[in-house]
Write a protein that holds these residues in place. Sequence first.
Motif, short mmCIF file in Angstrom:
data_model
loop_
_atom_site.label_atom_id
_atom_site.label_comp_id
_atom_site.label_asym_id
_atom_site.label_seq_id
_atom_site.Cartn_x
_atom_site.Cartn_y
_atom_site.Cartn_z
N THR A 5 0.96 -1.24 0.13
CA THR A 5 0.08 -0.05 0.08
C THR A 5 1.02 1.24 -0.05
OG1 THR A 5 -0.16 0.16 2.38
CG2 THR A 5 -1.77 -1.30 1.27
N ALA A 6 0.18 2.23 0.16
CA ALA A 6 1.06 3.61 -0.11
C ALA A 6 1.64 4.03 1.19
CB ALA A 6 0.04 4.85 -0.52
N PHE A 7 1.20 3.17 2.18
CA PHE A 7 1.51 3.53 3.68
C PHE A 7 2.87 2.72 4.20
CE2 PHE A 7 -3.22 4.30 3.67
CZ PHE A 7 -2.88 5.42 3.85
N THR A 8 3.59 3.04 4.98
CA THR A 8 4.72 2.42 5.58
C THR A 8 4.24 1.38 6.48
OG1 THR A 8 5.29 3.92 7.31
CG2 THR A 8 6.14 4.33 5.08
N ALA A 9 5.20 0.35 6.90
CA ALA A 9 4.93 -0.41 7.63
C ALA A 9 4.78 0.21 9.21
CB ALA A 9 6.02 -1.63 7.82
N GLY A 10 5.50 1.20 9.50
CA GLY A 10 5.53 2.05 10.70
C GLY A 10 4.04 2.58 10.93
N GLU A 11 3.55 3.07 9.68
CA GLU A 11 2.15 3.74 10.00
C GLU A 11 1.26 2.77 10.13
OE1 GLU A 11 2.88 7.72 7.04
OE2 GLU A 11 2.45 5.53 6.17
N VAL A 12 1.26 1.59 9.68
CA VAL A 12 0.32 0.47 9.86
C VAL A 12 0.35 0.13 11.28
CG1 VAL A 12 -0.39 -1.74 9.25
CG2 VAL A 12 0.41 -0.28 7.54
N ALA A 13 1.46 0.14 11.90
CA ALA A 13 1.69 -0.39 13.10
C ALA A 13 1.17 0.77 14.31
CB ALA A 13 3.35 -0.50 13.73
N GLY A 14 1.41 2.12 13.63
CA GLY A 14 0.55 3.17 14.29
C GLY A 14 -0.95 3.14 14.43
N LEU A 15 -1.44 2.55 13.13
CA LEU A 15 -2.94 2.42 13.26
C LEU A 15 -3.50 1.17 14.21
CD1 LEU A 15 -4.95 1.79 10.14
CD2 LEU A 15 -5.07 -0.15 11.58
N GLN A 16 -2.71 0.27 14.04
CA GLN A 16 -2.96 -1.15 15.22
C GLN A 16 -2.87 -0.63 16.67
OE1 GLN A 16 0.33 -3.56 13.73
NE2 GLN A 16 -1.00 -4.51 12.15
N THR A 17 -1.90 0.43 16.88
CA THR A 17 -1.87 0.98 18.18
C THR A 17 -3.15 1.64 18.52
OG1 THR A 17 0.70 1.01 17.65
CG2 THR A 17 -0.50 2.17 19.81
N GLU A 18 -3.77 2.63 17.51
CA GLU A 18 -4.86 3.08 17.97
C GLU A 18 -5.85 2.34 18.41
OE1 GLU A 18 -5.32 6.61 18.20
OE2 GLU A 18 -3.48 6.77 17.95
N TYR A 19 -6.00 1.08 17.61
CA TYR A 19 -7.10 0.17 17.90
C TYR A 19 -6.87 -0.36 19.27
CZ TYR A 19 -9.54 0.21 13.45
OH TYR A 19 -10.49 0.48 12.30
N ALA A 20 -5.46 -0.75 19.74
CA ALA A 20 -5.24 -1.28 20.85
C ALA A 20 -5.59 -0.39 21.91
CB ALA A 20 -3.69 -1.59 20.97
N LYS A 21 -5.57 0.96 21.68
CA LYS A 21 -5.80 1.93 22.90
C LYS A 21 -7.13 1.92 23.24
CE LYS A 21 -2.15 5.33 21.63
NZ LYS A 21 -1.84 6.68 21.36
N LEU A 22 -8.02 1.52 22.22
CA LEU A 22 -9.17 1.33 22.22
C LEU A 22 -9.94 0.04 22.90
CD1 LEU A 22 -10.60 3.15 18.98
CD2 LEU A 22 -11.09 3.87 21.19
N GLY A 23 -9.04 -0.90 23.30
CA GLY A 23 -9.32 -2.10 23.99
C GLY A 23 -9.49 -3.17 22.91
N PHE A 24 -9.17 -3.22 21.71
CA PHE A 24 -9.16 -4.13 20.73
C PHE A 24 -8.13 -5.00 20.91
CE2 PHE A 24 -11.92 -1.25 18.90
CZ PHE A 24 -12.70 -1.43 17.69
N THR A 25 -8.60 -6.47 20.77
CA THR A 25 -7.57 -7.59 20.82
C THR A 25 -6.68 -7.59 19.41
OG1 THR A 25 -9.01 -9.27 19.99
CG2 THR A 25 -9.18 -8.76 22.50
N GLU A 26 -5.85 -8.54 19.55
CA GLU A 26 -5.07 -8.77 18.38
C GLU A 26 -5.93 -9.21 17.24
OE1 GLU A 26 -0.88 -10.61 17.80
OE2 GLU A 26 -2.22 -12.19 17.86
N THR A 27 -6.66 -10.02 17.40
CA THR A 27 -7.60 -10.70 16.41
C THR A 27 -8.62 -9.66 15.92
OG1 THR A 27 -7.58 -12.98 17.67
CG2 THR A 27 -9.28 -12.49 15.95
N GLU A 28 -9.12 -8.77 16.69
CA GLU A 28 -9.94 -7.67 16.32
C GLU A 28 -9.06 -6.77 15.51
OE1 GLU A 28 -13.22 -7.35 19.66
OE2 GLU A 28 -11.30 -6.32 20.19
N ILE A 29 -8.08 -6.38 15.84
CA ILE A 29 -7.12 -5.48 15.16
C ILE A 29 -6.93 -6.07 13.83
CG2 ILE A 29 -4.82 -4.41 15.00
CD1 ILE A 29 -4.80 -4.37 18.20
N LEU A 30 -6.72 -7.08 13.62
CA LEU A 30 -6.48 -7.87 12.23
C LEU A 30 -7.48 -7.70 11.45
CD1 LEU A 30 -4.14 -10.95 13.41
CD2 LEU A 30 -3.58 -9.06 11.99
#
Length: 244
Positions: free
Chosen positions: A115-140
């Motif tokens: 995609t047009a995004f870097t792996a680091g930016e995607v990791a940042g997106l995953q972190t935002e979901y984690a802050k909302l209490g999403f589990t690893e499975t839900e984030i995926l």
Amino acid sequence: MPATVQIPSEFRAKDKFSHVVKKMTMGVSRFSKTGVKYMRRFDSHVTRSFNKIKRMAGPLGTFLGVAALLGALSGAVQITADYEAANSNLAAVLGVNVEQTEALQKSSRRLGATTAFTAGEVAGLQTEYAKLGFTETEILKATDSTLALAAATRTDLGQAAAQVGATIRAFNYDASEAARISDVFASSTSKSALNMEFLNTAMSIVAPVASKFGFSVEEVTSLLGSLADSGFDASSAATATRNI
């Protein structure tokens, strides 16, 4: 007698002509020799200068090549460092070790490469979901569709994740509904006066109340779009929708 007088004159004329030609020939010869000498001197000077430039260009070219290589390596090292830091932050928010986020890392690397995004930016997106209490499975489940929304609306990945995640929680949806919400947001912003900033403000006000009365995200977004088209700002549209 006239013929006798003309003969010496003719010889004298020939003598004068020969003398002039001889002087001209000598002058041309001297000019030719001098010109050749200076041309050779000029050519020698140019050759020495050119060789000097080549000698200078060799080290300079090498220097520039090394500098470009070092710059590229430095950029790659920085990207790697940023990615590792993002993964460490993600693991900290999830309350696990970095080694335990391998599935999320695999996902971020894949999306960073495709995609047009870097792996680091995607990791940042995953972190935002984690802050909302999403589990690893839900984030995926939510990651791919959120990236598509961010790309379609030119929204920061973190902001897109925060909005989709908050909407999922407000309407008590499963994380798999991230694709549905992303589609609704992308469609509404392209067909009405809504934008992601408007939705961010309005949904935070109206979504918790609307979900309790059985409204869907599509119905709420449609109402907000109609009010936005009528000139309401985000806060006023959210309040009006909540009252409805």
